[in-house]
Design a protein around this motif. Structure first.
Motif, PDB file in Angstrom:
ATOM      1  N   ALA A  36     -19.460  -7.707 -22.171  1.00 40.55           N
ATOM      2  CA  ALA A  36     -18.837  -6.380 -22.152  1.00 40.55           C
ATOM      3  C   ALA A  36     -17.957  -6.193 -20.917  1.00 40.55           C
ATOM      4  N   ASN A  37     -17.872  -7.236 -20.100  1.00 47.15           N
ATOM      5  CA  ASN A  37     -17.042  -7.186 -18.896  1.00 47.15           C
ATOM      6  C   ASN A  37     -17.475  -6.076 -17.947  1.00 47.15           C
ATOM      7  N   GLU A  38     -18.795  -5.920 -17.822  1.00 44.23           N
ATOM      8  CA  GLU A  38     -19.326  -4.924 -16.888  1.00 44.23           C
ATOM      9  C   GLU A  38     -18.948  -5.330 -15.462  1.00 44.23           C
ATOM     10  N   SER A  39     -19.081  -4.384 -14.548  1.00 44.58           N
ATOM     11  CA  SER A  39     -18.688  -4.639 -13.157  1.00 44.58           C
ATOM     12  C   SER A  39     -19.569  -5.726 -12.543  1.00 44.58           C
ATOM     13  N   ARG A  40     -19.014  -6.351 -11.524  1.00 42.24           N
ATOM     14  CA  ARG A  40     -19.753  -7.377 -10.791  1.00 42.24           C
ATOM     15  C   ARG A  40     -21.060  -6.803 -10.246  1.00 42.24           C
ATOM     16  N   GLN A  41     -21.006  -5.569  -9.741  1.00 42.80           N
ATOM     17  CA  GLN A  41     -22.192  -4.913  -9.185  1.00 42.80           C
ATOM     18  C   GLN A  41     -23.266  -4.731 -10.258  1.00 42.80           C
ATOM     19  N   THR A  42     -22.882  -4.335 -11.445  1.00 43.57           N
ATOM     20  CA  THR A  42     -23.840  -4.159 -12.547  1.00 43.57           C
ATOM     21  C   THR A  42     -24.485  -5.489 -12.899  1.00 43.57           C
ATOM     22  N   ILE A  43     -23.696  -6.521 -12.991  1.00 46.38           N
ATOM     23  CA  ILE A  43     -24.208  -7.856 -13.331  1.00 46.38           C
ATOM     24  C   ILE A  43     -25.152  -8.359 -12.238  1.00 46.38           C
ATOM     25  N   LEU A  44     -24.800  -8.132 -10.982  1.00 50.29           N
ATOM     26  CA  LEU A  44     -25.676  -8.545  -9.880  1.00 50.29           C
ATOM     27  C   LEU A  44     -27.009  -7.794  -9.918  1.00 50.29           C
ATOM     28  N   ARG A  45     -26.975  -6.515 -10.277  1.00 51.42           N
ATOM     29  CA  ARG A  45     -28.218  -5.736 -10.367  1.00 51.42           C
ATOM     30  C   ARG A  45     -29.105  -6.258 -11.504  1.00 51.42           C
ATOM     31  N   ILE A  46     -28.504  -6.621 -12.615  1.00 51.94           N
ATOM     32  CA  ILE A  46     -29.280  -7.174 -13.731  1.00 51.94           C
ATOM     33  C   ILE A  46     -29.901  -8.510 -13.330  1.00 51.94           C
ATOM     34  N   MET A  47     -29.150  -9.328 -12.615  1.00 53.38           N
ATOM     35  CA  MET A  47     -29.703 -10.610 -12.165  1.00 53.38           C
ATOM     36  C   MET A  47     -30.864 -10.391 -11.194  1.00 53.38           C
ATOM     37  N   LEU A  48     -30.770  -9.377 -10.339  1.00 55.95           N
ATOM     38  CA  LEU A  48     -31.875  -9.060  -9.438  1.00 55.95           C
ATOM     39  C   LEU A  48     -33.097  -8.601 -10.245  1.00 55.95           C
ATOM     40  N   GLU A  49     -32.859  -7.788 -11.250  1.00 62.51           N
ATOM     41  CA  GLU A  49     -33.945  -7.339 -12.131  1.00 62.51           C
ATOM     42  C   GLU A  49     -34.627  -8.535 -12.801  1.00 62.51           C
ATOM     43  N   MET A  50     -33.833  -9.484 -13.270  1.00 62.07           N
ATOM     44  CA  MET A  50     -34.374 -10.696 -13.888  1.00 62.07           C
ATOM     45  C   MET A  50     -35.219 -11.478 -12.889  1.00 62.07           C
ATOM     46  N   LYS A  51     -34.707 -11.630 -11.692  1.00 65.02           N
ATOM     47  CA  LYS A  51     -35.426 -12.386 -10.658  1.00 65.02           C
ATOM     48  C   LYS A  51     -36.755 -11.719 -10.329  1.00 65.02           C
ATOM     49  N   LEU A  83     -38.782 -23.170  -9.854  1.00 60.79           N
ATOM     50  CA  LEU A  83     -37.814 -22.358 -10.597  1.00 60.79           C
ATOM     51  C   LEU A  83     -37.307 -21.211  -9.730  1.00 60.79           C
ATOM     52  N   LEU A  84     -38.197 -20.535  -9.022  1.00 63.62           N
ATOM     53  CA  LEU A  84     -37.764 -19.414  -8.177  1.00 63.62           C
ATOM     54  C   LEU A  84     -36.783 -19.875  -7.103  1.00 63.62           C
ATOM     55  N   LYS A  85     -37.006 -21.052  -6.543  1.00 63.29           N
ATOM     56  CA  LYS A  85     -36.061 -21.604  -5.564  1.00 63.29           C
ATOM     57  C   LYS A  85     -34.705 -21.860  -6.219  1.00 63.29           C
ATOM     58  N   ARG A  86     -34.739 -22.388  -7.415  1.00 63.31           N
ATOM     59  CA  ARG A  86     -33.488 -22.680  -8.133  1.00 63.31           C
ATOM     60  C   ARG A  86     -32.738 -21.393  -8.454  1.00 63.31           C
ATOM     61  N   ILE A  87     -33.457 -20.371  -8.897  1.00 69.59           N
ATOM     62  CA  ILE A  87     -32.826 -19.079  -9.186  1.00 69.59           C
ATOM     63  C   ILE A  87     -32.198 -18.513  -7.916  1.00 69.59           C
ATOM     64  N   GLU A  88     -32.944 -18.541  -6.815  1.00 70.26           N
ATOM     65  CA  GLU A  88     -32.425 -18.010  -5.558  1.00 70.26           C
ATOM     66  C   GLU A  88     -31.164 -18.761  -5.127  1.00 70.26           C
ATOM     67  N   SER A  89     -31.179 -20.062  -5.248  1.00 71.03           N
ATOM     68  CA  SER A  89     -30.014 -20.869  -4.901  1.00 71.03           C
ATOM     69  C   SER A  89     -28.813 -20.497  -5.771  1.00 71.03           C
ATOM     70  N   MET A  90     -29.063 -20.325  -7.058  1.00 70.35           N
ATOM     71  CA  MET A  90     -27.963 -19.966  -7.961  1.00 70.35           C
ATOM     72  C   MET A  90     -27.435 -18.565  -7.652  1.00 70.35           C
ATOM     73  N   LEU A  91     -28.324 -17.632  -7.322  1.00 73.49           N
ATOM     74  CA  LEU A  91     -27.873 -16.276  -6.985  1.00 73.49           C
ATOM     75  C   LEU A  91     -27.008 -16.269  -5.733  1.00 73.49           C
ATOM     76  N   PRO A 101     -22.298 -15.978 -13.346  1.00 68.57           N
ATOM     77  CA  PRO A 101     -23.528 -15.484 -13.981  1.00 68.57           C
ATOM     78  C   PRO A 101     -23.865 -16.242 -15.266  1.00 68.57           C
ATOM     79  N   GLU A 102     -22.841 -16.675 -15.987  1.00 70.63           N
ATOM     80  CA  GLU A 102     -23.074 -17.449 -17.212  1.00 70.63           C
ATOM     81  C   GLU A 102     -23.838 -18.747 -16.925  1.00 70.63           C
TER      82      GLU A 102
END
Length: 149
Positions: A36-51, A83-91, A101-102
């Motif tokens: 949906a081409n949401e803002s970078r900030q929105t996408i970053l917040r969703i990734m934080l929620e996932m983490k 996995l958590l280390k890998r997620i943190e590195s990717m973030l 994000p993809e």
């Protein structure tokens, strides 16, 4: 669509299945936000929620393993830590715009499918015959299922 809930993910453990559904819901949420081409900030917040939910899920799953005296709890916990280390590195790389994000979504899609169907299935099978029962096991159905009895 990268991932969706599939019947093959069902482990017949209400606690684990419910949390896995939420993880996959969050992956879909990220997928939709990206498309949906949401803002970078929105996408970053969703990734934080996932983490954060992933961290919660791992603690919950590890508590379950301890409660039932699962013999491979240390090895399984190590997989979670990696996995958590890998997620943190990717973030970090996503924040620096060195990855997208993809990339995280694709990685998590592959990881969770494999993890549920191989590693978590072992836990669910062990729970069925474990002498030590999960604390509050009788509450899972009452609190985790949406249907009213």
């Amino acid at each position: 669509m990268y991932i969706h809930w599939e019947k093959t993910f069902v482990l017949n453990n209400d606690l684990i299945d419910t949390q896995h559904r939420i993880l996959i819901l969050l992956y879909r949420k990220l997928d939709i936000a990206i498309k949906a081409n949401e803002s970078r900030q929105t996408i970053l917040r969703i990734m934080l929620e996932m983490k954060k939910f992933t961290e919660f899920h791992f603690v919950s799953e590890e508590n379950l393993m301890h409660e039932i005296a699962y013999p491979d709890v240390d090895q399984h916990a190590l997989v979670h830590t990696e996995l958590l280390k890998r997620i943190e590195s990717m973030l970090v790389k996503i924040n620096r715009q060195q990855e997208f994000p993809e990339d995280l979504l694709y990685f998590l899609n592959e990881w969770i499918s494999d993890h549920i169907l191989h590693e978590d299935l072992k836990i669910a099978n062990y729970v069925k015959s474990a002498v030590r029962r999960p604390i509050g096991e009788h509450l899972y159905e009452q609190y985790l299922l949406l249907e009213e009895k």
